[in-house]
Write a protein that holds these residues in place. Structure first.
Motif, mmCIF file in Angstrom:
data_model
loop_
_atom_site.group_PDB
_atom_site.id
_atom_site.type_symbol
_atom_site.label_atom_id
_atom_site.label_comp_id
_atom_site.label_asym_id
_atom_site.label_seq_id
_atom_site.Cartn_x
_atom_site.Cartn_y
_atom_site.Cartn_z
ATOM 1 N N ASP A 1 0.759 -1.365 0.402
ATOM 2 C CA ASP A 1 0.257 -0.041 0.321
ATOM 3 C C ASP A 1 1.037 1.494 0.062
ATOM 4 O OD1 ASP A 1 -2.023 1.830 0.214
ATOM 5 O OD2 ASP A 1 -2.254 1.851 2.588
ATOM 6 N N SER A 2 0.492 1.905 -0.568
ATOM 7 C CA SER A 2 1.531 3.393 -1.019
ATOM 8 C C SER A 2 0.640 4.505 -1.339
ATOM 9 C CB SER A 2 3.256 3.142 -2.034
ATOM 10 O OG SER A 2 2.488 3.279 -2.844
ATOM 11 N N ASN A 3 1.179 6.290 -1.426
ATOM 12 C CA ASN A 3 0.749 6.624 -1.822
ATOM 13 C C ASN A 3 0.595 7.015 -4.036
ATOM 14 O OD1 ASN A 3 0.684 7.932 0.339
ATOM 15 N ND2 ASN A 3 2.437 8.924 0.483
ATOM 16 N N ASP A 4 1.527 5.691 -4.363
ATOM 17 C CA ASP A 4 1.382 5.864 -5.639
ATOM 18 C C ASP A 4 0.763 4.828 -6.587
ATOM 19 O OD1 ASP A 4 3.958 7.484 -5.781
ATOM 20 O OD2 ASP A 4 4.441 5.818 -5.907
ATOM 21 N N HIS A 5 -0.061 4.263 -5.477
ATOM 22 C CA HIS A 5 -1.020 3.148 -5.749
ATOM 23 C C HIS A 5 -2.361 3.149 -5.915
ATOM 24 C CE1 HIS A 5 -1.750 -1.579 -4.466
ATOM 25 N NE2 HIS A 5 -2.454 -1.049 -5.787
ATOM 26 N N VAL A 6 -2.619 3.196 -7.004
ATOM 27 C CA VAL A 6 -4.100 3.401 -7.444
ATOM 28 C C VAL A 6 -4.611 1.732 -7.914
ATOM 29 C CG1 VAL A 6 -5.805 4.584 -9.682
ATOM 30 C CG2 VAL A 6 -3.378 5.490 -8.738
ATOM 31 N N TYR B 1 -7.619 -0.049 2.992
ATOM 32 C CA TYR B 1 -5.806 0.327 2.132
ATOM 33 C C TYR B 1 -5.904 1.723 2.930
ATOM 34 C CZ TYR B 1 -5.185 -2.430 -1.691
ATOM 35 O OH TYR B 1 -4.845 -3.390 -2.483
ATOM 36 N N ASP B 2 -4.721 2.236 3.606
ATOM 37 C CA ASP B 2 -4.520 3.741 4.167
ATOM 38 C C ASP B 2 -4.371 4.772 3.704
ATOM 39 O OD1 ASP B 2 -5.368 2.560 6.554
ATOM 40 O OD2 ASP B 2 -3.797 1.614 6.651
ATOM 41 N N PHE B 3 -3.575 4.061 1.888
ATOM 42 C CA PHE B 3 -2.849 5.231 0.963
ATOM 43 C C PHE B 3 -3.120 5.196 0.045
ATOM 44 C CE2 PHE B 3 0.502 4.655 4.156
ATOM 45 C CZ PHE B 3 0.527 5.782 5.012
ATOM 46 N N ALA B 4 -3.686 3.812 -0.806
ATOM 47 C CA ALA B 4 -3.809 3.768 -2.376
ATOM 48 C C ALA B 4 -5.546 4.362 -2.779
ATOM 49 C CB ALA B 4 -3.818 2.343 -2.671
ATOM 50 N N GLU B 5 -5.279 4.822 -4.045
ATOM 51 C CA GLU B 5 -7.082 5.780 -3.904
ATOM 52 C C GLU B 5 -7.694 4.977 -4.812
ATOM 53 O OE1 GLU B 5 -6.180 9.273 -6.141
ATOM 54 O OE2 GLU B 5 -5.041 10.273 -4.668
#
Length: 403
Positions: A356-361, A378-382
């Motif tokens: 899970d990351s900020n770049d994850h869509v 998810y905490d960061f994925a959009e």
């Protein structure tokens, strides 16, 4: 009257491997509509006209083949079968071995033709299971390791014949090359042209039954030709191998997972049951997909599709794109129902493997359970909606609206 050329072998000897050696041979031209008795009498007159020797047994024999199960000619149907086979054997590798005895033995039996018993002789055109004359698709359920192919073995269709051959190649890890394949004949040999492994089959004239005419089951190829990549493992063969009932498919999931992980280290599988021990969810992500994720765009496309087996259910899938814009499958899940709980379970396993990351869509259609699952796991994925699906939905909505 049509005459058929028949190659006769006689005055030879049999070895323990059912091979005939040190024989004499001659050609006989016999009416193609002969009965069994007429066939025997003609050969008797051709080879032993003075009567000092008498035919004791006639055996179909393929020169150059293993002949592990020989066929003894004992009645009219064998003559008919022989006359149908011979025109398709231009090399005359199908012969008739004539075993004989002295006239004393003939008089003691008081018969022109002695039907001697032999452990190496098949007395009928039976397939390996021994319960039918022609090998059919259901016989693979009995012989799960493959049909033992031999010369003279009949198959109900060309596809059944090819299935038996490909199963043999998969079992023994070697590759084959087809040299001829049409409506009447099929030839295939080892990929190594210097190897002697070879099989030829043809169809009965006017029928759909295929007969193995020649089979040399002797590999002499070098070790780098014996492959474990299984070139013969086409989608059709894989589908044939995995046929079974819905019940057996679900029951077999645990041993399937064990075998998959043993043969593909790094593969991830997990399964969940309800309180009564009934199936709920099954998740699988192959090691190759897990390793490929680090080289792909951090975008996952998820979707679900209804299953149409006896138990219904839904198949979830996740995929992405690699650097060359090719689709890479990441994970699959079979669930009993498509709802908030099943999608959340799917996303929890996806997160555990792919992170899970900020770049994850995560991209999907507008299913509400998907949106709830992403937001709860998810905490960061959009989570984003697929533009193609949005446009398609919009066009369908406004198609009846006059602007």
């Amino acid at each position: 009257m049509t005459l058929q050329r028949v190659k006769l072998l006689f005055n030879g000897r049999w070895d323990e491997n059912s091979q005939y050696h040190d024989f004499r041979d001659c050609d006989a031209y016999i009416p193609s509509n002969s009965s069994f008795q007429q066939f025997v009498e003609y050969i008797q007159g051709k080879l032993f006209p003075s009567g000092e020797l008498t035919i004791s047994r006639l055996i179909m024999y393929w020169i150059g083949s293993s002949n592990s199960n020989l066929i003894s000619i004992v009645e009219d149907k064998y003559i008919l079968w022989l006359m149908l086979m011979l025109p398709d054997s231009p090399e005359i590798d199908l012969c008739v071995v004539v075993d004989h005895v002295s006239s004393v033995a003939q008089n003691s039996q008081n018969t022109l033709y002695l039907n001697n018993e032999s452990t190496n002789i098949d007395q009928s055109f039976k397939h390996p299971a021994g319960n039918n004359e022609i090998v059919d698709s259901q016989d693979f359920d009995v012989f799960q390791s493959g049909i033992p192919i031999r010369v003279g073995l009949p198959f109900s269709s060309k596809s059944v014949l090819k299935k038996a051959i490909y199963f043999l190649a998969l079992k023994n890890s070697f590759e084959l090359t087809t040299t001829r394949s049409n409506k009447t004949s099929f030839e295939i040999h080892c990929k190594d042209m210097s190897c002697g492994w070879y099989l030829r089959a043809s169809v009965y004239r006017g029928g759909g039954v295929w007969i193995v005419q020649k089979f040399i089951d002797n590999h002499k190829c070098c070790i780098d030709i014996v492959k474990d990549g299984h070139r013969q493992a086409t989608s059709w063969i894989v589908a044939e191998c995995t046929k079974g009932t819905s019940e057996s498919s679900y029951i077999g999931l645990p041993p399937f997972s064990t075998a998959l992980i043993e043969n593909n280290p790094g593969t991830y599988t997990t399964q969940e049951f309800d309180d009564e021990g009934r199936f709920k969810y099954y998740f699988i992500a192959l090691a190759a997909s897990i390793d490929a994720w680090k080289f792909c765009f951090p975008i996952m496309s998820v979707d679900g599709a209804c299953l149409k087996n006896n138990f219904m259910g839904t198949l979830f899938s996740a995929c992405t794109l690699e650097g060359n814009s090719q689709i890479v499958p990441l994970a699959f899940v079979v669930v009993n129902y498509e709802n908030d709980a099943s999608w959340s379970w799917f996303f929890r396993n996806l997160k555990a493997i792919f992170g899970d990351s900020n770049d994850h869509v995560i991209m999907s259609d507008g299913h509400k359970s998907i949106a709830k699952g992403v937001s709860s796991v998810y905490d960061f994925a959009e989570h984003e909606l697929c533009a193609f699906i949005c446009i398609k939905t919009l066009l369908r909505t406004i198609s009846h609206v006059q602007l």
